[in-house]
Design a protein around this motif. Sequence first.
Motif, PDB file in Angstrom:
ATOM      1  N   PRO A 147       2.450  -2.971   0.316  1.00  0.00           N
ATOM      2  CA  PRO A 147       1.222  -2.352   0.819  1.00  0.00           C
ATOM      3  C   PRO A 147       1.470  -1.367   1.961  1.00  0.00           C
ATOM      4  O   PRO A 147       0.648  -0.483   2.212  1.00  0.00           O
ATOM      5  CB  PRO A 147       0.374  -3.534   1.299  1.00  0.00           C
ATOM      6  CG  PRO A 147       1.009  -4.746   0.757  1.00  0.00           C
ATOM      7  CD  PRO A 147       2.430  -4.427   0.465  1.00  0.00           C
TER       8      PRO A 147
ATOM      9  N   PHE B 284       3.216   4.039   2.103  1.00  0.00           N
ATOM     10  CA  PHE B 284       2.247   5.073   1.756  1.00  0.00           C
ATOM     11  C   PHE B 284       2.346   6.241   2.740  1.00  0.00           C
ATOM     12  O   PHE B 284       2.996   6.156   3.781  1.00  0.00           O
ATOM     13  CB  PHE B 284       0.819   4.519   1.751  1.00  0.00           C
ATOM     14  CG  PHE B 284       0.333   4.003   3.076  1.00  0.00           C
ATOM     15  CD1 PHE B 284      -0.321   4.838   3.979  1.00  0.00           C
ATOM     16  CD2 PHE B 284       0.541   2.677   3.439  1.00  0.00           C
ATOM     17  CE1 PHE B 284      -0.768   4.362   5.201  1.00  0.00           C
ATOM     18  CE2 PHE B 284       0.103   2.190   4.664  1.00  0.00           C
ATOM     19  CZ  PHE B 284      -0.553   3.036   5.549  1.00  0.00           C
TER      20      PHE B 284
ATOM     21  N   ASN C 277      -1.026   4.324  -2.155  1.00  0.00           N
ATOM     22  CA  ASN C 277      -1.891   3.164  -2.025  1.00  0.00           C
ATOM     23  C   ASN C 277      -3.338   3.643  -2.014  1.00  0.00           C
ATOM     24  O   ASN C 277      -3.616   4.834  -1.968  1.00  0.00           O
ATOM     25  CB  ASN C 277      -1.575   2.374  -0.749  1.00  0.00           C
ATOM     26  CG  ASN C 277      -1.993   0.914  -0.859  1.00  0.00           C
ATOM     27  OD1 ASN C 277      -3.007   0.588  -1.472  1.00  0.00           O
ATOM     28  ND2 ASN C 277      -1.200   0.012  -0.271  1.00  0.00           N
TER      29      ASN C 277
ATOM     30  N   GLU D  47      -0.590  -1.121  -4.659  1.00  0.00           N
ATOM     31  CA  GLU D  47       0.651  -0.425  -4.342  1.00  0.00           C
ATOM     32  C   GLU D  47       1.138   0.375  -5.554  1.00  0.00           C
ATOM     33  O   GLU D  47       1.135  -0.117  -6.678  1.00  0.00           O
ATOM     34  CB  GLU D  47       1.738  -1.433  -3.938  1.00  0.00           C
ATOM     35  CG  GLU D  47       1.337  -2.382  -2.825  1.00  0.00           C
ATOM     36  CD  GLU D  47       0.662  -3.648  -3.349  1.00  0.00           C
ATOM     37  OE1 GLU D  47       0.328  -3.679  -4.554  1.00  0.00           O
ATOM     38  OE2 GLU D  47       0.458  -4.580  -2.555  1.00  0.00           O
TER      39      GLU D  47
END
Length: 361
Positions: free
Chosen positions: A89, A92, A208, A218
Amino acid sequence: VVSTQSTGSSGINAEYGKQWYQRRVRGFRPCTVWFCDLLLGIQYSDSARSQWIMFVSLSFVTLFVIIVPSCGASETLIRFTALQFTQEPTSFIQFRPDFSRSKHAISVCGWIKSLGSSGYPTVLHYGHHELTLLDNGRWTCILGSCTHMNRKFSVSKGTWYHACVVWSSSSSSQYGILNYYVNGELLGTLPTRSGRLLKTGGELTLGNWGGDNYINHEFGGQIFYLNVYAKAISAGEVRRMVTNGMCANMIVDANEDARILKWEEILEQSRNGAVTDVDLTESCLSSLLSQVIRKLNAGAKVKELETKVKAAENKLSETADELTETRQKLEDVTEDLSRKNGELNECRRRPESLYTTVTKD
């Protein structure tokens, strides 16, 4: 081709080389685009001229894209670099782009390699559901409305594919329309409310849905040459992107004037978590050279066909001349035959005249 650090070796002043490159080579950008346009797309009726232009183009690109940057320039014209996102997560890129020119129309096109396994692998998300692109085609959203394309999505994991989301606020039906393309093929459409415009000033997230608070979104794959355009790119233009291939589009972008977010700018954005560069230089150069060779071979075949056509035309011309000569001979024979027939008829009349004279006597 990729970003090269100055070493100052071989007696070359690295700083001077960098300054010269920045002043001179960037000025050659229009020329590079022109040469590459000839190299990768334009066909000439004269095959020899086409091959010569291809050779000059390849030499030009090799000199000013490969050799000159290696002589001390820390920045280059072209960086064949992809971005790798992890299945986490925290992996990004997030920033606020200027989409003020895209209120009425926007297109997002790029190359994607699927590697992750999350339920909603998000390649790109902008604003509050203003624009969303998922890797597996499960959701494609615009202005808060989403459409599902995963039943038609048939790209295998680990394979590069081209995706393009195109939206315009007006169409022939007076409604906005979103088109979703994969590898140049239209997979689906989504109508939007009439008069609804794209909101600007929002955050754009790559890799993300909207940051590290979003689990199961993800991306975990790779992105290459993803751009945002302030126009609705046509289906033909999308197909040409796919036909040209990943690397050729990066050299010459036919929609350069409409690029409001460039891949080169995305590469310079700050990154969260493990987002790394992937060097595609070797594969891109191999691909470009293969394209050049194919075009040169095609040019040689065209030249061969032109030679055969010319020979056929000459043969046809000779046959036409022979036919004209034969016709003339036929006319001469016909005329001679007619004359002989006249003489024969005259001979036939002479005995009758003699017989009539003898009878009277």
